[in-house]
Design an enzyme around this catalytic site. Structure first.
Site, PDB file in Angstrom:
ATOM      1  N   LYS A 294       6.798  -7.769 -14.447  1.00 53.14           N
ATOM      2  CA  LYS A 294       6.327  -7.984 -13.075  1.00 53.14           C
ATOM      3  C   LYS A 294       4.843  -8.335 -13.071  1.00 53.14           C
ATOM      4  O   LYS A 294       4.378  -9.134 -12.251  1.00 53.14           O
ATOM      5  CB  LYS A 294       6.576  -6.742 -12.223  1.00 53.14           C
ATOM      6  CG  LYS A 294       6.106  -6.851 -10.772  1.00 53.14           C
ATOM      7  CD  LYS A 294       6.781  -7.994 -10.017  1.00 53.14           C
ATOM      8  CE  LYS A 294       6.224  -8.179  -8.602  1.00 53.14           C
ATOM      9  NZ  LYS A 294       6.633  -7.119  -7.671  1.00 53.14           N
TER      10      LYS A 294
ATOM     11  N   LYS B 155      -3.535  -4.336  -5.209  1.00 47.11           N
ATOM     12  CA  LYS B 155      -3.003  -3.190  -5.950  1.00 47.11           C
ATOM     13  C   LYS B 155      -2.324  -3.659  -7.225  1.00 47.11           C
ATOM     14  O   LYS B 155      -2.563  -3.135  -8.315  1.00 47.11           O
ATOM     15  CB  LYS B 155      -2.041  -2.405  -5.062  1.00 47.11           C
ATOM     16  CG  LYS B 155      -1.449  -1.142  -5.711  1.00 47.11           C
ATOM     17  CD  LYS B 155      -0.095  -1.375  -6.347  1.00 47.11           C
ATOM     18  CE  LYS B 155       0.978  -1.655  -5.316  1.00 47.11           C
ATOM     19  NZ  LYS B 155       2.337  -1.761  -5.943  1.00 47.11           N
TER      20      LYS B 155
ATOM     21  N   THR C 155       6.618  -1.746  -7.572  1.00 46.53           N
ATOM     22  CA  THR C 155       5.684  -2.268  -8.571  1.00 46.53           C
ATOM     23  C   THR C 155       4.621  -1.206  -8.825  1.00 46.53           C
ATOM     24  O   THR C 155       3.801  -0.916  -7.941  1.00 46.53           O
ATOM     25  CB  THR C 155       5.030  -3.571  -8.077  1.00 46.53           C
ATOM     26  OG1 THR C 155       6.041  -4.554  -7.883  1.00 46.53           O
ATOM     27  CG2 THR C 155       4.026  -4.090  -9.097  1.00 46.53           C
TER      28      THR C 155
END
Length: 290
Positions: free
Chosen positions: A172, A240, A97
């Site tokens: 995502k 993150k 990701t």
């Protein structure tokens, strides 16, 4: 069966590479800490390499699942990077990701080397990786996706191409945005049940069968009520990811007020020492407030 390289043997990458080996593919693995690669080979078989370039040499498809933008650049680029070892017409599949910006930049760099690049971030957590039932959302050229799909099916429940390069990463982000709100909502529901003197497990047994039900409720309520956090997807990694979401929202003009608020709640969890706790530890934060 294909000749494959897999870069990154964390809690997700290691079982994913294991599924590829079990499916009959010839797998060479690389990990920044080489001892992990050696341990993987001892467990599954296959081969290990000391650099991404070495792992990628001769591979039909190179797959990666590393930590962040910088980690991905480091395994792709430079003299020891995978791109330097890949042949014309081969495919790089990234399961990390990362930002859509780094994805598109690496797509262009790969294209300049006659390599295809597919962004393919995953959802399903460690259990999904271990059981081979991940959800994979992909971006990139249709032909490259079609060639990589049979390989990714070794560890996926669903795998779909959403669009051109970067579309997988943007999807995502939608996934993480949805999860952030769900986990906070579940945490508040359990916190409210506790304050109201209700049996949390009994409450979940009932409401999980109605409109409030979710994967998070089914898979996390027990550990939340048991005050168990040393598992699952770490708060540090979620922050993150949410940072990537919020940066992209600024670029696209999307409004993400709940996501921004939950990101700050996760910052509070980090201050409690929970950077490596599961994301469901938002409940722990509420309990700490009294």
């Amino acid at each position: 069966m294909a000749k494959l390289a897999f870069l990154g043997l964390g809690v997700m990458g290691s079982p994913m590479a294991g599924h590829l080996h079990k499916a009959g593919h010839a797998v060479t693995v690389y990990n920044r800490t080489h001892e992990k690669a050696l341990a993987w080979v001892e467990t599954y078989g296959g081969a290990s390499a000391t650099t991404p370039r070495e792992a990628a040499q001769g591979a039909d498809i190179v797959l990666a699942c590393v930590g962040n933008d910088d980690d991905l650049r480091s395994v792709c680029l430079g003299d020891t990077g995978a791109f330097a070892g890949m042949s014309d017409g081969t495919i790089f599949v990234d399961h990390t990701t990362v930002s859509a910006d780094v994805t598109r930049a690496l797509y262009e760099a790969a294209d300049g080397n006659q390599i295809s690049f597919v962004d393919a971030p995953i959802s399903g957590g460690q259990a999904g990786a271990e059981n081979g039932v991940l959800s994979i959302m992909c971006g990139g050229d249709q032909g490259a996706y079609d060639r990589a799909l049979p390989v990714m099916e070794a560890y996926s429940k669903i795998c779909r191409r959403i669009g051109d390069s970067g579309a997988g990463q943007m999807t995502k982000m939608c996934n993480q945005i949805a999860i952030a709100g769900l986990v906070q909502g579940l945490s508040e529901a359990l916190h409210f049940a506790d304050k109201a003197g209700l049996d949390g497990r009994a409450v979940v047994e009932v409401i999980s069968q109605g409109a409030a039900g979710s994967w998070q409720m089914d898979n996390r309520h027990e550990t939340m009520l048991d005050d168990h956090w040393e598992h699952g997807f770490a708060v540090d990694w979620m922050r993150k990811d949410l940072g990537i979401c919020l940066d992209a929202a600024n670029e696209t003009g999307a409004s993400l007020p709940v996501t921004a608020l939950v990101d700050q709640f996760y910052k509070d969890v980090q201050k409690l020492g929970g950077g490596r706790w599961d994301t469901s530890s938002l409940f722990k934060r509420l309990k700490s407030l009294g």
